[in-house]
Design a protein around this motif. Structure first.
Motif, PDB file in Angstrom:
ATOM      1  N   ASP A 191     -10.561  -4.415   1.110  1.00  0.00           N
ATOM      2  CA  ASP A 191     -10.076  -5.787   1.256  1.00  0.00           C
ATOM      3  C   ASP A 191     -10.847  -6.689   0.288  1.00  0.00           C
ATOM      4  O   ASP A 191     -11.456  -6.207  -0.666  1.00  0.00           O
TER       5      ASP A 191
ATOM      6  N   LEU B  46      -9.105   2.209   1.238  1.00  0.00           N
ATOM      7  CA  LEU B  46      -8.617   0.891   0.841  1.00  0.00           C
ATOM      8  C   LEU B  46      -9.751  -0.111   0.925  1.00  0.00           C
ATOM      9  O   LEU B  46     -10.719   0.087   1.665  1.00  0.00           O
TER      10      LEU B  46
ATOM     11  N   ALA C 146       0.821  -1.210   0.000  1.00  0.00           N
ATOM     12  CA  ALA C 146       0.000   0.000   0.000  1.00  0.00           C
ATOM     13  C   ALA C 146       0.857   1.264   0.000  1.00  0.00           C
ATOM     14  O   ALA C 146       0.485   2.277  -0.606  1.00  0.00           O
TER      15      ALA C 146
ATOM     16  N   CYS D  10     -13.285  -3.319   5.105  1.00  0.00           N
ATOM     17  CA  CYS D  10     -12.836  -4.713   5.117  1.00  0.00           C
ATOM     18  C   CYS D  10     -13.933  -5.587   5.704  1.00  0.00           C
ATOM     19  O   CYS D  10     -14.702  -5.146   6.560  1.00  0.00           O
TER      20      CYS D  10
ATOM     21  N   THR E 179     -10.421   2.345   5.617  1.00  0.00           N
ATOM     22  CA  THR E 179     -10.441   1.079   4.908  1.00  0.00           C
ATOM     23  C   THR E 179     -11.758   0.370   5.136  1.00  0.00           C
ATOM     24  O   THR E 179     -12.343   0.448   6.222  1.00  0.00           O
TER      25      THR E 179
ATOM     26  N   GLY F 120      -6.536  -5.087   2.873  1.00  0.00           N
ATOM     27  CA  GLY F 120      -7.325  -3.940   3.310  1.00  0.00           C
ATOM     28  C   GLY F 120      -7.334  -3.737   4.807  1.00  0.00           C
ATOM     29  O   GLY F 120      -7.812  -2.710   5.294  1.00  0.00           O
TER      30      GLY F 120
ATOM     31  N   PRO G 187      -3.715  -0.172   5.127  1.00  0.00           N
ATOM     32  CA  PRO G 187      -3.939   1.238   5.492  1.00  0.00           C
ATOM     33  C   PRO G 187      -2.810   1.863   6.299  1.00  0.00           C
ATOM     34  O   PRO G 187      -2.569   3.068   6.206  1.00  0.00           O
TER      35      PRO G 187
ATOM     36  N   GLN H 286      -6.942  -1.130  -3.952  1.00  0.00           N
ATOM     37  CA  GLN H 286      -7.466  -2.477  -3.798  1.00  0.00           C
ATOM     38  C   GLN H 286      -6.347  -3.510  -3.960  1.00  0.00           C
ATOM     39  O   GLN H 286      -5.314  -3.225  -4.552  1.00  0.00           O
TER      40      GLN H 286
ATOM     41  N   TRP I  24     -10.943   1.740  10.378  1.00  0.00           N
ATOM     42  CA  TRP I  24     -11.406   0.493   9.776  1.00  0.00           C
ATOM     43  C   TRP I  24     -12.927   0.464   9.791  1.00  0.00           C
ATOM     44  O   TRP I  24     -13.540   0.530  10.869  1.00  0.00           O
TER      45      TRP I  24
END
Length: 593
Positions: free
Chosen positions: A407, A405, A64, A459, A457, A439, A443, A429, A483
């Motif tokens: 996952d 991002l 990433a 996920c 992100t 993911g 991050p 991605q 997240w």
């Protein structure tokens, strides 16, 4: 860079990384990597070492980081299981053309063939290079300290030139601690940063492509991840506007063309919107830039769903000659950097915009039909929260330059289908290898690459629990990532395939269930708080946007456990194929255009 006669192999590696302006090394300790850690100790003010709790997290972070910064960092892992844990993440970076230097420690060469603790290889000594070889551009194994200078120079040149990718440096313990010969170093150390010029297209072939595009009545540009790697976004915009050609992107190229632009079609393939697949399958000429035409981006090459090549005439531009003609035979193949090829085409442009008014009006009709079908669910107040509402609220809250991002799982399909990426490098991605965990851990690398931009992100609950230790690392190093855990109670994307291919009621081992077979979920918000992060449970649609805004504003690692309806599925204008199982039939529009 100069090296003292007494400089160890590890000190030389650290010095070389500093010379190449590598700001971070990510990894996990072990006895096989002790020597490198000692070499990095003296360079702590110039290169920061970030310790993780699972080796795969290190490589996901490095992947990433490269996606955002465009420059590589390094990872370190110990011999045996420590380095084996990194394989899946290195493989993901390789499939997605992300550069990193993967440094693995090995047992001392004096112990090779004796079967010491954690040596890899029963039939060939110190054989970890063969573990990673399928997933890297090249593996180097210097068995003497004097071999390090050449290996490092070649590794850095190979990582970032041509098609980027990870390179592996496997170093036995004794090479880390033995002195590097001064003359060996001097032979290699005059090299500057290893960046070479990229190739342009053959002028005659470019001219032929320009004529074909100028004469086309229904042209489409398909832009892939190679546009991002070559930083061709501005050239793509200029050429599309000059020629009045609508632009689709591959799912992996999402963001290289502003989704709000009138010429934007969205992404191709099984999760693409109606206008993208309809335009591509009805085009007479397609200019494809930096894409390998993989199965998910093409409806698994099934004729008439995303593409009809032939009769559509394909102009395929890619820096990797292995990709041209791999899946579709081009009318014109151009081995070139995407940006340089676009600039060459732009210099030969002609004004055919008026001739294409009918084509663009037809595209707008497909767009209107798609928007009418997909807009209402994005405002739904249903509980559990509908997937469309989650994606819409993430898009509404995350600022234009924010990084999102994704996952792997059902949420990935929804983000590909629904999320509007307005700028390049704002939706990141994992694609080709599609490894769960990118993911979750990635991050952290993205935030280190862009500390002034918010990083969120999305996920799944399945992927999050596999790599949840990334939250602990974020707390330890004060990396403020958010997240959004798309909690739908299991691996629902695989459940849907079970039911679709084998029949209703034939679900096994895909959804999370507790006692008596009842749906089960961990409390991921509480898990986050136990690691020192903030954590919030989100069950109502009205709460999601506000909680996400607060999480970003807090500038702290935060986990939002969002309860999402597992039984809502995206509209499908494309398909996928797992032969000999019958491919799913699109359920929206494909026979009507």
């Amino acid at each position: 860079m100069s090296v003292r006669p007494t400089s160890t192999g590890a000190a030389y590696i650290a010095d070389f990384l500093v010379q190449q302006k590598v700001p971070y090394v990510f990894g996990l300790c072990g006895h096989g990597i002790l020597g490198l850690l000692d070499g990095l100790f003296d360079r702590q003010t110039e290169i920061k070492t970030v310790s993780v709790h699972h080796e795969a997290v290190a490589a996901f972070m490095a992947d990433a980081y490269f996606r955002i910064a465009g420059t590589p960092v390094a990872t370190y892992t110990s011999c045996g299981p420590g380095s084996a844990n990194i394989v899946v993440a290195v493989a993901a970076a390789f499939a997605d053309s992300s550069a990193m230097l993967s440094i693995t420690g090995n047992v001392p060469t004096s112990q090779w063939n004796r079967g010491p603790f954690q040596e890899t290889g029963r039939y060939f000594q110190g054989d970890f290079v063969n573990v990673l070889r399928p997933y890297v551009k090249r593996s180097f194994q210097p068995t003497r300290a004097e071999m390090l200078p050449l290996a490092l120079r070649q590794a850095f040149a190979l990582m970032t030139n041509g098609r980027p990718g990870p390179v592996h440096l496997d170093v036995p313990l004794n090479v880390f601690v033995e002195p590097v010969d001064e003359k060996s170093a001097e032979r290699e150390d005059h090299w500057p940063e290893a960046r070479w010029s990229a190739p342009a297209g053959d002028p005659r072939t470019i001219a032929e492509a320009a004529r074909l595009l100028a004469d086309a009545e229904r042209p489409v540009i398909v832009a892939g991840h190679g546009v991002e790697l070559s930083r061709a976004e501005a050239a793509l915009l200029a050429y599309a506007e000059a020629m009045s050609i609508p632009v689709a992107t591959t799912p992996f190229g999402k963001g290289v063309f502003d989704a709000r632009h009138p010429l934007s079609l969205g992404v191709t393939g099984r999760n693409g919107p109606y206008m993208a697949n309809a335009a591509c399958r009805n085009a007479d000429v397609i200019l494809a830039l930096g894409t390998r035409f993989d199965d998910r981006a093409t409806s698994a090459w099934l004729p008439g769903l995303t593409y009809r090549i032939p009769p559509t005439r394909l102009i395929h531009v890619d820096i990797d000659p292995n990709e041209i003609g791999r899946n579709f035979q081009p009318a014109i193949g151009i081995i070139a950097d995407a940006r340089l090829a676009l600039e060459q085409l732009l210099a030969l442009r002609s004004d055919h915009g008026r001739r294409r008014e009918g084509w663009l009006e037809r595209v707008e009709g497909w767009r209107r039909k798609w928007n009418e079908a997909t807009r209402p669910p994005r405002l739904s107040d249903a509980v559990p929260i509908r997937p469309e509402r989650v994606v819409a609220d993430v898009r509404r809250v995350v600022p234009e330059d924010g990084i999102v991002l994704v996952d792997v799982g059902a949420h990935h399909n929804w983000m590909v289908a629904e999320y509007e990426a307005w700028k390049t490098r704002t939706l990141v991605q994992t694609w080709g290898y599609a490894s769960m965990g990118f993911g979750v851990a990635g991050p952290l690398g993205a935030k280190l690459a862009a500390p002034d931009r918010p990083v969120v992100t999305v996920c799944g609950d399945g992927g999050f629990v596999m790599n949840a230790s990334a939250v602990l690392t974020a707390v330890e190093y004060d990396i403020p990532v958010v997240w959004v855990v798309w909690n739908n109670g299991g691996f629902s994307v695989i459940r849907d395939q079970q039911l679709g291919y084998f029949g209703q009621g034939r679900e096994l081992a895909t959804m999370f269930r507790g006692k008596g077979g009842k749906p089960f979920s961990a409390d991921y918000a509480t898990m986050a708080r136990s690691m020192g992060a903030d954590g919030w449970l989100v069950e109502k649609p009205a709460d999601l946007g506000g909680q996400l805004e607060a999480a970003i504003a807090s500038n702290r690692p935060t986990v939002l456990d969002v309860r999402v309806d597992p039984d809502v599925r995206p509209l499908a204008t494309g398909s996928w194929d797992l032969p000999p199982l019958p491919p799913p039939v699109p359920n929206f529009g494909w026979e009507q255009d």
